[in-house]
Write a protein that holds these residues in place. Structure first.
Motif, PDB file in Angstrom:
ATOM      1  N   GLU A  44       0.830  -1.019  -0.108  1.00 59.63           N
ATOM      2  CA  GLU A  44       0.192   0.065  -0.077  1.00 59.63           C
ATOM      3  C   GLU A  44       0.726   1.169  -0.065  1.00 59.63           C
ATOM      4  N   ASN A  45       0.284   2.441  -0.418  1.00 57.77           N
ATOM      5  CA  ASN A  45       1.084   3.459  -0.480  1.00 57.77           C
ATOM      6  C   ASN A  45       0.657   4.735   0.551  1.00 57.77           C
ATOM      7  N   TYR A  46      -0.670   4.695   0.761  1.00 59.63           N
ATOM      8  CA  TYR A  46      -0.878   5.882   1.600  1.00 59.63           C
ATOM      9  C   TYR A  46      -1.452   5.114   3.097  1.00 59.63           C
ATOM     10  N   LEU A 149      17.395  -3.806  -0.073  1.00 58.71           N
ATOM     11  CA  LEU A 149      17.219  -2.396  -0.853  1.00 58.71           C
ATOM     12  C   LEU A 149      15.784  -2.391  -1.509  1.00 58.71           C
ATOM     13  N   MET A 150      15.501  -1.107  -1.911  1.00 56.74           N
ATOM     14  CA  MET A 150      14.200  -1.086  -2.763  1.00 56.74           C
ATOM     15  C   MET A 150      14.453   0.000  -3.910  1.00 56.74           C
ATOM     16  N   GLY A 151      13.986  -0.089  -5.101  1.00 64.17           N
ATOM     17  CA  GLY A 151      14.369   0.959  -5.973  1.00 64.17           C
ATOM     18  C   GLY A 151      12.954   0.957  -7.198  1.00 64.17           C
ATOM     19  N   ARG A 210       6.625  -5.825  -6.759  1.00 63.79           N
ATOM     20  CA  ARG A 210       5.692  -5.035  -6.331  1.00 63.79           C
ATOM     21  C   ARG A 210       4.619  -4.759  -7.501  1.00 63.79           C
ATOM     22  N   ILE A 211       3.722  -5.596  -7.669  1.00 64.37           N
ATOM     23  CA  ILE A 211       2.706  -5.502  -8.732  1.00 64.37           C
ATOM     24  C   ILE A 211       1.393  -5.151  -8.485  1.00 64.37           C
ATOM     25  N   GLY A 212       0.943  -4.120  -9.056  1.00 57.91           N
ATOM     26  CA  GLY A 212      -0.439  -3.650  -8.888  1.00 57.91           C
ATOM     27  C   GLY A 212      -1.383  -3.745 -10.086  1.00 57.91           C
TER      28      GLY A 212
HETATM   29  C1  LIG Z   1       1.830   1.686  -7.316  1.00 52.99           C
HETATM   30  C2  LIG Z   1       3.195   1.306  -6.988  1.00 52.99           C
HETATM   31  C3  LIG Z   1       3.782   0.100  -7.598  1.00 52.99           C
HETATM   32  C4  LIG Z   1       2.791  -0.767  -8.417  1.00 52.99           C
HETATM   33  O1  LIG Z   1       2.545  -0.201  -9.743  1.00 52.99           O
HETATM   34  P1  LIG Z   1       1.931  -0.782 -10.939  1.00 52.99           P
HETATM   35  O2  LIG Z   1       2.342  -0.561 -12.157  1.00 52.99           O
HETATM   36  O3  LIG Z   1       0.360  -0.752 -10.745  1.00 52.99           O
HETATM   37  O4  LIG Z   1       2.255  -2.371 -10.935  1.00 52.99           O
HETATM   38  C5  LIG Z   1       4.874  -0.586  -7.173  1.00 52.99           C
HETATM   39  N1  LIG Z   1       5.626   0.386  -6.392  1.00 52.99           N
HETATM   40  C6  LIG Z   1       5.368   1.438  -5.916  1.00 52.99           C
HETATM   41  C7  LIG Z   1       6.331   2.356  -5.034  1.00 52.99           C
HETATM   42  C8  LIG Z   1       4.134   1.916  -6.057  1.00 52.99           C
HETATM   43  O5  LIG Z   1       3.927   3.089  -5.743  1.00 52.99           O
END
Ligand SMILES: *Cc1c(COP(=O)(O)O)cnc(C)c1O
Length: 220
Positions: A44-46, A149-151, A210-212
């Motif tokens: 989640e982002n928020y 790490l994350m990028g 991280r797949i949305g």
């Molecule tokens: C929204 C988001 C994602 C996923 O993005 P999609 O293009 O929908 O897969 C991955 N990482 C971060 C940091 C995000 O904000």
């Protein structure tokens, strides 16, 4: 349909990395549907949205904070968050440590590295990151554990550029692994790759995708 998307993406990943399903802006009912198919890791982002979802959904969900995090909001997620991928500054690391201590927890964190060309994306640059890690200051933060790490790559259709950015992050990750690290820094996880570029991320050693939108459809 959601089930088909998960089956397709999981089939393609084929165990090469962990899937963090990014459920931002999608309702709790959608998260629950994915949960019922067996998915346990959600991103989640928020902060407010995350706290609300966590309160209404099963407690064995592993919640990953992946979006930009302000220090003054850490307190709302510190009681339950499983991992924070977006630790972009020492100030933020310090606040997470403080809030984790208040909650009697050790919170898993990833240090975010700035690899994209956009200034709107945050994170340490390589020199800052190495200075922070080698300074030994992190060792005193006993309530956080750095797991990797994350990028985020640049938003572009130029796949060569994305590859170079992922390759660069992998090189930093490998370099840090060779250092003499304190017990609370482990270089195990490399969180990189989203819907549009995860295949490339796997090529450069990603362990967490991280797949949305590829799972949940586009967001409005
Ligand atoms: C929204 C988001 C994602 C996923 O993005 P999609 O293009 O929908 O897969 C991955 N990482 C971060 C940091 C995000 O904000």
């Amino acid at each position: 349909m959601l089930k088909d998307n998960f089956d397709k993406v999981l089939g393609e990943i084929n165990g090469a990395a962990k899937l963090i399903a990014v459920s931002k802006k999608k309702p709790a009912t959608t998260v629950l549907e994915a949960y019922d198919y067996g998915q346990r890791d959600f991103g989640e982002n928020y902060v407010q949205e995350l706290a609300e979802k966590a309160a209404s959904l099963p407690t064995d969900i592993r919640w990953h904070q992946i979006g930009y995090l302000q220090s003054n909001k850490v307190k709302y997620i510190a009681p339950f968050v499983y991992s924070i991928h977006s630790v972009h500054s020492e100030k933020l690391a310090k606040e997470i440590n403080k809030q984790a201590r208040k909650n009697n927890r050790v919170i898993s964190c990833l240090l975010q590295v700035h690899i994209a060309e956009e200034d709107s994306k945050s994170g340490f640059d390589e020199n800052e990151l190495l200075e922070f890690i080698e300074s030994g200051r992190l060792e005193s933060y006993e309530n956080i554990e750095i797991h990797g790490l994350m990028g985020m790559a640049t938003f572009t259709s130029d796949t060569d550029q994305i590859e170079q950015e992922f390759k660069g992050l992998q090189a930093i990750f490998e370099k840090i692994k060779t250092l003499d690290l304190p017990a609370n820094i482990k270089m195990e996880e490399l969180s990189m790759g989203m819907s549009s570029d995860w295949q490339l991320a796997i090529k450069y050693g990603s362990t967490m995708l991280r797949i949305g939108s590829a799972l949940f459809g586009s967001r409005d």
